[in-house]
Scaffold this active site. Sequence first.
Site, PDB file in Angstrom:
ATOM      1  CG  ASN A  62      -1.894  -1.166   1.203  1.00 35.89           C
ATOM      2  OD1 ASN A  62      -2.507  -1.455   0.179  1.00 35.89           O
ATOM      3  ND2 ASN A  62      -2.038  -1.842   2.337  1.00 35.89           N
ATOM      4  CB  CYS A  71      -4.579  -5.659  -5.152  1.00 36.09           C
ATOM      5  SG  CYS A  71      -5.163  -4.175  -5.993  1.00 36.09           S
ATOM      6  N   GLY A  72      -7.582  -6.915  -6.469  1.00 36.45           N
ATOM      7  CA  GLY A  72      -8.257  -7.275  -7.710  1.00 36.45           C
ATOM      8  C   GLY A  72      -7.915  -6.374  -8.874  1.00 36.45           C
ATOM      9  CG  ASN A  73      -9.186  -2.409  -9.290  1.00 36.40           C
ATOM     10  OD1 ASN A  73      -9.940  -2.870 -10.139  1.00 36.40           O
ATOM     11  ND2 ASN A  73      -9.616  -1.624  -8.313  1.00 36.40           N
ATOM     12  CG  HIS A 146     -12.732  -6.230   1.914  1.00 38.49           C
ATOM     13  ND1 HIS A 146     -12.539  -5.070   1.194  1.00 38.49           N
ATOM     14  CD2 HIS A 146     -11.862  -7.133   1.398  1.00 38.49           C
ATOM     15  CE1 HIS A 146     -11.605  -5.270   0.288  1.00 38.49           C
ATOM     16  NE2 HIS A 146     -11.176  -6.513   0.389  1.00 38.49           N
ATOM     17  N   GLY A 206     -10.975  -3.767  -6.332  1.00 40.66           N
ATOM     18  CA  GLY A 206     -11.541  -5.004  -6.862  1.00 40.66           C
ATOM     19  C   GLY A 206     -12.001  -5.956  -5.775  1.00 40.66           C
TER      20      GLY A 206
END
Length: 262
Positions: A62, A71-73, A146, A206
């Site tokens: 990060n 990390c999806g993106n 999350h 994502g």
Amino acid sequence: MIFTKMHGLGNDYVCINCFRERVEDPPGFARTLCDRHYGIGADGLILICPSKVSDFKMEIYNSDGSVAGMCGNGIRCLGKYVYERSLIKKTVICVETMAGIRTLYLDIENENHVRFVSVDMGIPIILPTIEINSFLLTPVSIGNPHVVYFVPNQPSEYPVEKWGPFLECHSRLKERSNVEFVQVVSQDRLRLRIWERGSGETLSCGTGACAAVVCAIQQKGLENKVLAEVPGGTLTISWNGNGEAVFLSGPAEFVFDVTVHM
């Protein structure tokens, strides 16, 4: 050193090809490069590394230097990078992450352009809801932690900048968490804003969108394929229920390449 700025719906990353570059201090490098006033500016740093068990290994940090498990993106950016930069020419790619091995499916046009990347994000872990200061939150792991909160109005009108950091670090949560503020728009559409741990509010996330969709399908009865509207654009997410993997699809884009003399 050569590095590349990329983004997935505005969720931006500095990507470094560690097949040819060496990064001695990734957390410190992330803090320096990702600073939006004194550096290049990004939500995080992605290292594209060799792997003994997959086609590639993704290490992600990060903007504050902390480690991100998934990390999806960012992994879609990696998929576009390795294919268009000819590190691989397969359209199904396996990537080692801290959350496990993830499979990417590339949608190619004109032989070398990656239009979209779909990602098998793994099976989500959904925990019982908890209440914190009148917030009814659902913890979800998509390879990283999350909490999902369904807002009573549009996310654009919600004070995310106030409650995001409050919930991210709350003592009731087992670890620092990403926070999704979610509005159900219809049976196949969500709208959300994301407060990411270690980065603050971002234009897209994502894994966060996946967590929001999973909760909406389970708790609100949404369809199994949902469009998730984030400030940076729209992601497509599919989930067939408990015990099944979540699939995330969306674009990734190059911004620029930079050569830095260290």
